[in-house]
Write a protein that holds these residues in place. Sequence first.
Motif, PDB file in Angstrom:
ATOM      1  N   HIS A 148       0.835  -1.200   0.000  1.00  6.01           N
ATOM      2  CA  HIS A 148       0.000   0.000   0.000  1.00  6.01           C
ATOM      3  C   HIS A 148       0.874   1.256   0.000  1.00  6.01           C
ATOM      4  O   HIS A 148       0.697   2.128  -0.836  1.00  6.01           O
ATOM      5  CB  HIS A 148      -0.900   0.022   1.228  1.00  6.01           C
ATOM      6  CG  HIS A 148      -1.906  -1.085   1.277  1.00  6.01           C
ATOM      7  ND1 HIS A 148      -2.940  -1.095   2.184  1.00  6.01           N
ATOM      8  CD2 HIS A 148      -2.052  -2.221   0.544  1.00  6.01           C
ATOM      9  CE1 HIS A 148      -3.680  -2.184   2.019  1.00  6.01           C
ATOM     10  NE2 HIS A 148      -3.138  -2.884   1.036  1.00  6.01           N
ATOM     11  N   LEU A 149       1.759   1.376   0.983  1.00 13.73           N
ATOM     12  CA  LEU A 149       2.726   2.474   1.116  1.00 13.73           C
ATOM     13  C   LEU A 149       2.073   3.849   1.189  1.00 13.73           C
ATOM     14  O   LEU A 149       2.762   4.871   1.043  1.00 13.73           O
ATOM     15  CB  LEU A 149       3.739   2.461  -0.046  1.00 13.73           C
ATOM     16  CG  LEU A 149       4.398   1.132  -0.404  1.00 13.73           C
ATOM     17  CD1 LEU A 149       5.457   1.363  -1.473  1.00 13.73           C
ATOM     18  CD2 LEU A 149       4.982   0.434   0.800  1.00 13.73           C
ATOM     19  N   ASN A 150       0.783   3.901   1.430  1.00 16.46           N
ATOM     20  CA  ASN A 150       0.040   5.154   1.304  1.00 16.46           C
ATOM     21  C   ASN A 150      -1.281   5.015   2.053  1.00 16.46           C
ATOM     22  O   ASN A 150      -2.100   4.161   1.700  1.00 16.46           O
ATOM     23  CB  ASN A 150      -0.206   5.420  -0.186  1.00 16.46           C
ATOM     24  CG  ASN A 150      -0.926   6.717  -0.468  1.00 16.46           C
ATOM     25  OD1 ASN A 150      -1.578   7.311   0.391  1.00 16.46           O
ATOM     26  ND2 ASN A 150      -0.836   7.163  -1.704  1.00 16.46           N
ATOM     27  N   PRO A 151      -1.545   5.832   3.083  1.00 20.58           N
ATOM     28  CA  PRO A 151      -2.810   5.733   3.805  1.00 20.58           C
ATOM     29  C   PRO A 151      -4.039   5.917   2.917  1.00 20.58           C
ATOM     30  O   PRO A 151      -5.096   5.326   3.179  1.00 20.58           O
ATOM     31  CB  PRO A 151      -2.710   6.869   4.834  1.00 20.58           C
ATOM     32  CG  PRO A 151      -1.249   7.024   5.064  1.00 20.58           C
ATOM     33  CD  PRO A 151      -0.621   6.792   3.719  1.00 20.58           C
ATOM     34  N   ALA A 152      -3.928   6.723   1.866  1.00 22.45           N
ATOM     35  CA  ALA A 152      -5.057   6.913   0.959  1.00 22.45           C
ATOM     36  C   ALA A 152      -5.371   5.632   0.194  1.00 22.45           C
ATOM     37  O   ALA A 152      -6.538   5.302  -0.044  1.00 22.45           O
ATOM     38  CB  ALA A 152      -4.766   8.051  -0.021  1.00 22.45           C
ATOM     39  N   VAL A 153      -4.337   4.889  -0.177  1.00 23.12           N
ATOM     40  CA  VAL A 153      -4.530   3.598  -0.837  1.00 23.12           C
ATOM     41  C   VAL A 153      -5.157   2.608   0.142  1.00 23.12           C
ATOM     42  O   VAL A 153      -6.110   1.896  -0.190  1.00 23.12           O
ATOM     43  CB  VAL A 153      -3.189   3.052  -1.373  1.00 23.12           C
ATOM     44  CG1 VAL A 153      -3.345   1.608  -1.851  1.00 23.12           C
ATOM     45  CG2 VAL A 153      -2.671   3.940  -2.501  1.00 23.12           C
ATOM     46  N   THR A 154      -4.646   2.577   1.356  1.00 23.87           N
ATOM     47  CA  THR A 154      -5.201   1.680   2.369  1.00 23.87           C
ATOM     48  C   THR A 154      -6.674   1.974   2.608  1.00 23.87           C
ATOM     49  O   THR A 154      -7.498   1.053   2.674  1.00 23.87           O
ATOM     50  CB  THR A 154      -4.413   1.832   3.690  1.00 23.87           C
ATOM     51  OG1 THR A 154      -3.054   1.442   3.469  1.00 23.87           O
ATOM     52  CG2 THR A 154      -5.009   0.956   4.781  1.00 23.87           C
ATOM     53  N   LEU A 155      -7.022   3.245   2.739  1.00 25.01           N
ATOM     54  CA  LEU A 155      -8.419   3.615   2.961  1.00 25.01           C
ATOM     55  C   LEU A 155      -9.289   3.228   1.769  1.00 25.01           C
ATOM     56  O   LEU A 155     -10.384   2.675   1.947  1.00 25.01           O
ATOM     57  CB  LEU A 155      -8.524   5.120   3.209  1.00 25.01           C
ATOM     58  CG  LEU A 155      -9.947   5.661   3.423  1.00 25.01           C
ATOM     59  CD1 LEU A 155     -10.580   5.041   4.655  1.00 25.01           C
ATOM     60  CD2 LEU A 155      -9.917   7.187   3.544  1.00 25.01           C
ATOM     61  N   GLY A 156      -8.817   3.505   0.566  1.00 22.90           N
ATOM     62  CA  GLY A 156      -9.584   3.134  -0.621  1.00 22.90           C
ATOM     63  C   GLY A 156      -9.812   1.641  -0.717  1.00 22.90           C
ATOM     64  O   GLY A 156     -10.915   1.181  -1.045  1.00 22.90           O
ATOM     65  N   LEU A 157      -8.791   0.853  -0.403  1.00 18.64           N
ATOM     66  CA  LEU A 157      -8.920  -0.605  -0.439  1.00 18.64           C
ATOM     67  C   LEU A 157      -9.875  -1.104   0.644  1.00 18.64           C
ATOM     68  O   LEU A 157     -10.622  -2.062   0.427  1.00 18.64           O
ATOM     69  CB  LEU A 157      -7.552  -1.254  -0.281  1.00 18.64           C
ATOM     70  CG  LEU A 157      -6.588  -1.094  -1.462  1.00 18.64           C
ATOM     71  CD1 LEU A 157      -5.198  -1.585  -1.077  1.00 18.64           C
ATOM     72  CD2 LEU A 157      -7.095  -1.845  -2.683  1.00 18.64           C
ATOM     73  N   ALA A 158      -9.855  -0.459   1.812  1.00 17.63           N
ATOM     74  CA  ALA A 158     -10.771  -0.857   2.884  1.00 17.63           C
ATOM     75  C   ALA A 158     -12.217  -0.558   2.506  1.00 17.63           C
ATOM     76  O   ALA A 158     -13.118  -1.384   2.716  1.00 17.63           O
ATOM     77  CB  ALA A 158     -10.395  -0.145   4.182  1.00 17.63           C
ATOM     78  N   ILE A 159     -12.455   0.616   1.948  1.00 16.62           N
ATOM     79  CA  ILE A 159     -13.812   0.971   1.518  1.00 16.62           C
ATOM     80  C   ILE A 159     -14.289   0.032   0.420  1.00 16.62           C
ATOM     81  O   ILE A 159     -15.466  -0.347   0.373  1.00 16.62           O
ATOM     82  CB  ILE A 159     -13.849   2.436   1.044  1.00 16.62           C
ATOM     83  CG1 ILE A 159     -13.657   3.379   2.238  1.00 16.62           C
ATOM     84  CG2 ILE A 159     -15.154   2.759   0.312  1.00 16.62           C
ATOM     85  CD1 ILE A 159     -13.494   4.833   1.870  1.00 16.62           C
TER      86      ILE A 159
ATOM     87  N   ASP B  57     -13.634  -2.961   0.231  1.00 14.92           N
ATOM     88  CA  ASP B  57     -13.725  -4.293   0.840  1.00 14.92           C
ATOM     89  C   ASP B  57     -12.592  -5.219   0.383  1.00 14.92           C
ATOM     90  O   ASP B  57     -12.789  -6.420   0.234  1.00 14.92           O
ATOM     91  CB  ASP B  57     -15.084  -4.930   0.539  1.00 14.92           C
ATOM     92  CG  ASP B  57     -15.433  -6.041   1.529  1.00 14.92           C
ATOM     93  OD1 ASP B  57     -14.931  -5.987   2.668  1.00 14.92           O
ATOM     94  OD2 ASP B  57     -16.187  -6.959   1.162  1.00 14.92           O
ATOM     95  N   LYS B  58     -11.415  -4.652   0.180  1.00 10.81           N
ATOM     96  CA  LYS B  58     -10.259  -5.439  -0.223  1.00 10.81           C
ATOM     97  C   LYS B  58      -9.195  -5.508   0.873  1.00 10.81           C
ATOM     98  O   LYS B  58      -8.210  -6.237   0.723  1.00 10.81           O
ATOM     99  CB  LYS B  58      -9.649  -4.861  -1.508  1.00 10.81           C
ATOM    100  CG  LYS B  58     -10.555  -5.034  -2.729  1.00 10.81           C
ATOM    101  CD  LYS B  58      -9.910  -4.479  -3.973  1.00 10.81           C
ATOM    102  CE  LYS B  58     -10.760  -4.738  -5.201  1.00 10.81           C
ATOM    103  NZ  LYS B  58     -10.853  -6.162  -5.551  1.00 10.81           N
TER     104      LYS B  58
END
Length: 249
Positions: free
Chosen positions: A67-78, A80-81
């Motif tokens: 991920h290396l990026n909180p925005a990527v992590t958040l997008g993936l969580a939303i 459902d990944k």
Amino acid sequence: MSAVSDGQIWLWEIIGTAVLILLGAGVVAGNNLVKSGFHNSGGLFINFGWGLAVFAGASIAWQSGAHLNPAVTLGLAIADKTPWSQVPIYICAQMIGAFIGAMLCYAAYKKNFDADPHPENTRGIFCTGPQVKNYFWNTVTEVIGTFVLVFWILRSPAISQNGGTLDLGNSGLGYAGVAFVVLVIGNSLGGPTGYAINPARDLAPRIAYALMPIKGKGSLEWNYAWVPVVGPIIGGALAGGLFLLTQNV
């Protein structure tokens, strides 16, 4: 991707993000510092460097999902990944890694920092700033750039680990594909704000810069520091939401 353990997240997100920031900030240092061999190489030089820094960091951190990026992590969580329970682990590891990477960049260029005649201009090596300050429109720019990055990640064929073998998605480009996207975002949308598109990439190195013993260093611009955090978070969330709405279309 198969299940990612908390230990893998801590280890590889820290290391991968550290490499990302070391190389990304390093290419800016090479361009900005007067005594560097690459002084004044230009914006395209910097954008290529950041794109390849993403490739290097992500390739190293593939076991955590890179991920290396909180925005990527958040997008993936939303989308459902990524489990929501692991989101804080990812973000903490990314912040730690980004701080370490910034400090390593400083160490690599220590004597160049000491010899630079304009230390007040060194903050831009580690964090972003707008060419024309307007908090609302600067945030809009960061939202748009981050949205493009995260939505591309969500829509491109998955990068998965099966039986110990890394199967690269996006027609075999793998993490090189992400590098190309970061490069085009930098060239197309990076001019107004310096395209943080990653809260950890901006905030943790800004904190590290505050602790660096650079005589005469410039202002930390804390009044602007929320923009490259809030903008990318909104952009990542919008990308995750749109992915959910369109995944079956």
